[in-house]
Design a protein around this motif. Structure first.
Motif, PDB file in Angstrom:
ATOM      1  N   MET A   1       0.842  -1.209   0.131  1.00 42.15           N
ATOM      2  CA  MET A   1      -0.115   0.079   0.033  1.00 42.15           C
ATOM      3  C   MET A   1       0.654   1.195  -0.044  1.00 42.15           C
ATOM      4  O   MET A   1       1.807   1.347   0.664  1.00 42.15           O
ATOM      5  CB  MET A   1      -0.976  -0.044   1.164  1.00 42.15           C
ATOM      6  CG  MET A   1      -1.726   1.025   1.354  1.00 42.15           C
ATOM      7  SD  MET A   1      -2.964   1.284   2.583  1.00 42.15           S
ATOM      8  CE  MET A   1      -3.678  -0.364   2.791  1.00 42.15           C
ATOM      9  N   ASP A   2       0.520   2.101  -1.008  1.00 38.95           N
ATOM     10  CA  ASP A   2       1.402   3.201  -0.882  1.00 38.95           C
ATOM     11  C   ASP A   2       1.102   4.243   0.140  1.00 38.95           C
ATOM     12  O   ASP A   2       0.132   4.149   0.735  1.00 38.95           O
ATOM     13  CB  ASP A   2       1.294   4.020  -2.181  1.00 38.95           C
ATOM     14  CG  ASP A   2       0.155   4.623  -2.610  1.00 38.95           C
ATOM     15  OD1 ASP A   2      -0.859   4.474  -1.742  1.00 38.95           O
ATOM     16  OD2 ASP A   2       0.056   5.121  -3.745  1.00 38.95           O
ATOM     17  N   LEU A   7      -1.891   6.717   4.513  1.00 40.94           N
ATOM     18  CA  LEU A   7      -2.639   7.757   5.583  1.00 40.94           C
ATOM     19  C   LEU A   7      -4.192   7.866   5.507  1.00 40.94           C
ATOM     20  O   LEU A   7      -4.598   8.324   6.364  1.00 40.94           O
ATOM     21  CB  LEU A   7      -1.789   9.139   4.905  1.00 40.94           C
ATOM     22  CG  LEU A   7      -0.254   9.194   5.416  1.00 40.94           C
ATOM     23  CD1 LEU A   7       0.424  10.594   4.425  1.00 40.94           C
ATOM     24  CD2 LEU A   7       0.038   9.389   6.713  1.00 40.94           C
ATOM     25  N   GLY A   8      -4.671   7.898   4.371  1.00 40.53           N
ATOM     26  CA  GLY A   8      -6.106   7.888   4.210  1.00 40.53           C
ATOM     27  C   GLY A   8      -6.819   7.027   5.064  1.00 40.53           C
ATOM     28  O   GLY A   8      -7.696   7.154   5.668  1.00 40.53           O
ATOM     29  N   GLU A   9      -6.271   5.550   5.004  1.00 38.87           N
ATOM     30  CA  GLU A   9      -6.815   4.737   6.099  1.00 38.87           C
ATOM     31  C   GLU A   9      -6.645   4.965   7.526  1.00 38.87           C
ATOM     32  O   GLU A   9      -7.714   4.920   8.272  1.00 38.87           O
ATOM     33  CB  GLU A   9      -6.042   3.218   5.618  1.00 38.87           C
ATOM     34  CG  GLU A   9      -6.770   2.612   4.416  1.00 38.87           C
ATOM     35  CD  GLU A   9      -8.178   2.311   4.557  1.00 38.87           C
ATOM     36  OE1 GLU A   9      -8.646   2.007   5.761  1.00 38.87           O
ATOM     37  OE2 GLU A   9      -8.673   2.589   3.660  1.00 38.87           O
ATOM     38  N   GLU A  10      -5.334   5.246   7.847  1.00 37.85           N
ATOM     39  CA  GLU A  10      -5.110   6.045   9.186  1.00 37.85           C
ATOM     40  C   GLU A  10      -6.169   7.095   9.468  1.00 37.85           C
ATOM     41  O   GLU A  10      -6.765   7.142  10.952  1.00 37.85           O
ATOM     42  CB  GLU A  10      -3.725   6.552   9.354  1.00 37.85           C
ATOM     43  CG  GLU A  10      -2.559   5.059   9.298  1.00 37.85           C
ATOM     44  CD  GLU A  10      -1.157   5.846   9.231  1.00 37.85           C
ATOM     45  OE1 GLU A  10      -0.937   6.917   9.462  1.00 37.85           O
ATOM     46  OE2 GLU A  10      -0.200   4.728   9.185  1.00 37.85           O
TER      47      GLU A  10
END
Length: 180
Positions: A1-2, A7-10
Motif C-alpha cells: 500500500m502506498d 495515510l487515508g486509512e489511518e
C-alpha cells in the motif's frame, strides 16, 4: 500500500475512533480542522466508512456513530404531521419540550418512494441549530415535497410522554388528524 493510501486509512480509522467516543455529533469542519485537511476530504472519508457499513449518520448537528444499541429510549412511535414550513420550529419544540427525542423525518415521494432524513433532536438547542442551518443554507424542508405532510419517528422514556406530545400537537393543529 502506498503512503497516500496508508495515510487515508489511518485518517479514516481516527475519524471512526473519534465518532465512537464522542458524546455528541462532530461536524465535518471540526474533524477537518483536527486532521488538517479540507472538509471535502472528510465528506469523502465518511462516505467510504459508510460504504463499509459503519453506522454513521449525518445530522444537522454533525456526524454521529450509531452504536449497536439502537436507542436509549424504550418507547417509539411514528406520528403523521401536517403544517407549513413556518410551523416547523413550533412543532419540534413541542416535541422536545415533552422530553421526547425526534429521531427522523420521513416523506413519501412519488418517484423515490420513502425518503428519511436523520434529525436526532433532543432539546431546544438542537432544534434551534437545525432551524438555523435550514435558514443559513436556504434548504427546503422535506415536507415541502409533500405539501407539508410528513412523519416523525419519536422515542421516549414513557408511553405517557408520547401520548402527551401527540395530544399537544393535535391541539396546535400540527398532527395529521384521522378525519383529514
Amino acid at each position: 500500500m502506498d503512503r497516500k493510501k496508508r495515510l487515508g486509512e489511518e485518517r479514516r480509522q481516527l475519524i471512526l475512533d473519534w465518532l465512537k467516543r464522542s458524546e455528541g455529533p462532530l461536524t465535518g469542519q471540526q474533524i477537518a480542522e483536527k486532521m488538517n485537511v479540507s472538509r471535502q476530504v472528510i465528506v469523502q472519508d465518511i462516505s467510504l466508512l459508510k460504504a463499509r457499513n459503519e453506522p454513521i449518520i449525518a445530522t444537522a448537528q454533525g456526524y454521529v456513530y450509531m452504536n449497536e444499541k439502537e436507542s436509549d429510549h424504550p418507547y417509539r412511535r411514528i406520528i403523521a404531521c401536517s403544517h407549513s414550513p413556518q410551523q416547523t420550529q413550533e412543532e419540534l419544540n413541542i416535541i422536545v419540550d415533552h422530553g421526547v427525542f425526534v429521531k427522523d423525518v420521513i416523506v413519501e415521494h412519488p418517484i423515490y418512494g420513502e425518503l428519511t432524513a436523520s434529525l436526532m433532536l433532543k432539546n431546544r438547542r438542537d432544534v434551534q441549530q437545525f432551524i438555523d442551518k435550514m435558514t443559513e443554507t436556504k434548504a427546503a424542508y422535506l415536507s415541502d415535497l409533500t405539501g407539508g405532510i410528513h412523519l416523525h419517528t419519536l422515542e421516549a422514556e414513557t408511553e405517557e410522554q408520547l401520548d402527551e406530545v401527540c395530544e399537544t400537537l393535535e391541539k396546535a393543529s400540527l398532527l395529521l388528524s384521522k378525519t383529514e
